[in-house]
Design an enzyme around this catalytic site. Structure first.
Site, PDB file in Angstrom:
ATOM      1  N   TYR A 159     -69.599 -60.490  19.865  1.00 28.79           N
ATOM      2  CA  TYR A 159     -68.922 -61.565  20.608  1.00 28.79           C
ATOM      3  C   TYR A 159     -68.682 -61.150  22.058  1.00 28.79           C
ATOM      4  O   TYR A 159     -68.980 -61.911  22.996  1.00 28.79           O
ATOM      5  CB  TYR A 159     -67.599 -61.894  19.916  1.00 28.79           C
ATOM      6  CG  TYR A 159     -66.826 -63.015  20.563  1.00 28.79           C
ATOM      7  CD1 TYR A 159     -67.149 -64.340  20.315  1.00 28.79           C
ATOM      8  CD2 TYR A 159     -65.760 -62.738  21.422  1.00 28.79           C
ATOM      9  CE1 TYR A 159     -66.431 -65.369  20.911  1.00 28.79           C
ATOM     10  CE2 TYR A 159     -65.036 -63.759  22.016  1.00 28.79           C
ATOM     11  CZ  TYR A 159     -65.376 -65.071  21.761  1.00 28.79           C
ATOM     12  OH  TYR A 159     -64.661 -66.093  22.362  1.00 28.79           O
ATOM     13  N   SER A 162     -71.795 -61.134  24.045  1.00 21.15           N
ATOM     14  CA  SER A 162     -72.255 -62.506  24.339  1.00 21.15           C
ATOM     15  C   SER A 162     -71.444 -63.105  25.489  1.00 21.15           C
ATOM     16  O   SER A 162     -72.002 -63.778  26.366  1.00 21.15           O
ATOM     17  CB  SER A 162     -72.169 -63.394  23.090  1.00 21.15           C
ATOM     18  OG  SER A 162     -70.823 -63.754  22.795  1.00 21.15           O
TER      19      SER A 162
END
Ligand SMILES: NC(=O)c1ccc[n+]([C@@H]2O[C@H](COP(=O)([O-])OP(=O)(O)OC[C@H]3O[C@@H](n4cnc5c(N)ncnc54)[C@H](OP(=O)(O)O)[C@@H]3O)[C@@H](O)[C@H]2O)c1
Length: 255
Positions: A159, A162
């Site tokens: 996460y 990203s």
């Protein structure tokens, strides 16, 4: 200057819950025409009924941002229905909690394909439409990043990578698309209380996390409204490539 979004044609991805559904309410209340997009059609239809009466117009789009074909179809549908798009809120996202040592290639792709590649492809398709639209004022792309794109935390590696990618993508696209009159900015929220994470904040781990936020509290959805409306409106016409952090000071917490 008023943060005016009247009659703007706004696409919101990941609008079926959480931040995206809230953004749809805020922009609709401001008089925008909103296209709400996600995979769960039933939830979008419910939201569309809630928005009817406030929004200038509501359109529902089925969209899986992990699928480039789905993005192309949805954006073509939008361009045909509206003739263009003025604002994109690139909000669809997934989380993953896993020790980095255990992350598989499929785990990694599952997050990156939605949060980073999906966001890029939505922005690219939108920019092609905005450039063609030829109204002269291009449009505004608002990427929803996170303070985890700027700082680190345990067990959220896919996460965080990203969202760091979304931060850099925002700056890259701002640079390249200024010539088309397209502004690209990002909101980087800290921890915002939503229905989905509400249970966690009562646990010991949740309370410990809140204690590390300088303001000692979570954010509320409505505390994102002013930055969102600013980036969506012409009030921010000289802003591009900016990352706006909204986090109660979490990203500047002391070491
Ligand atoms: N909540 C926070 O504290 C926080 C903080 C910082 C940043 N953010 C960011 O804010 C955004 C929204 O998060 P949230 O907290 O509101 O979570 P959420 O309630 O789980 O919403 C995520 C949204 O993304 C959509 N989505 C997921 N995968 C998708 C796909 N493949 N294609 C299209 N849509 C997809 C979901 O819709 P469907 O399942 O119907 O497709 C849903 O509408 C995310 O980018 C997140 O990283 C949240």
């Amino acid at each position: 200057m008023k943060l005016d979004v009247t009659d703007k044609r706004v696409l919101i991805t990941g609008a079926s819950s959480g931040l995206g559904a809230h953004f749809a309410h805020v922009l609709a209340a401001g008089g925008a025409r909103v296209a709400i997009a996600a995979r769960r059609r039933d939830r979008l239809d419910t939201l569309a009924r809630e928005l009817t009466g406030t929004a200038a117009e509501v359109s529902v789009l089925e969209l899986d941002v992990a699928d480039p074909g789905s993005i192309a179809r949805a954006m073509t549908e939008l361009a045909e229905a509206w003739g263009g798009v003025d604002v994109v809120v690139n909000n669809a996202g997934v989380t993953q909690t896993r020790p980095a040592i255990d992350i598989t290639a499929d785990d990694f792709d599952a997050v990156l394909d939605v949060n980073l590649r999906g966001a890029f492809l939505v922005a690219r398709e939108a920019a092609r439409i905005m450039r063609r639209d030829g109204k002269g004022d291009g449009g505004a792309i608002i990427n929803i990043a996170s303070i985890l794109g700027l700082r680190q935390a345990g067990h959220v590696t896919s996460y965080a990578i990203s969202k760091a990618g979304v931060v850099q993508m925002t700056k890259q696209l701002a640079l390249e698309w200024a010539r088309f009159g397209i502004r690209v900015n990002a909101l980087a929220p800290g921890y915002i209380e939503t229905e989905l994470n509400a249970d966690f904040w009562g646990t010991d781990a949740g309370k410990a996390l809140i204690a590390r936020i300088p303001q000692r509290r979570l954010g509320r959805l409505d505390e994102l409204d002013a930055p969102l409306l600013m980036l969506a409106s012409d009030a921010s016409r000289f802003m591009t490539g900016s990352i706006i952090v909204i986090d109660g000071g979490h990203a500047v917490s002391g070491l």
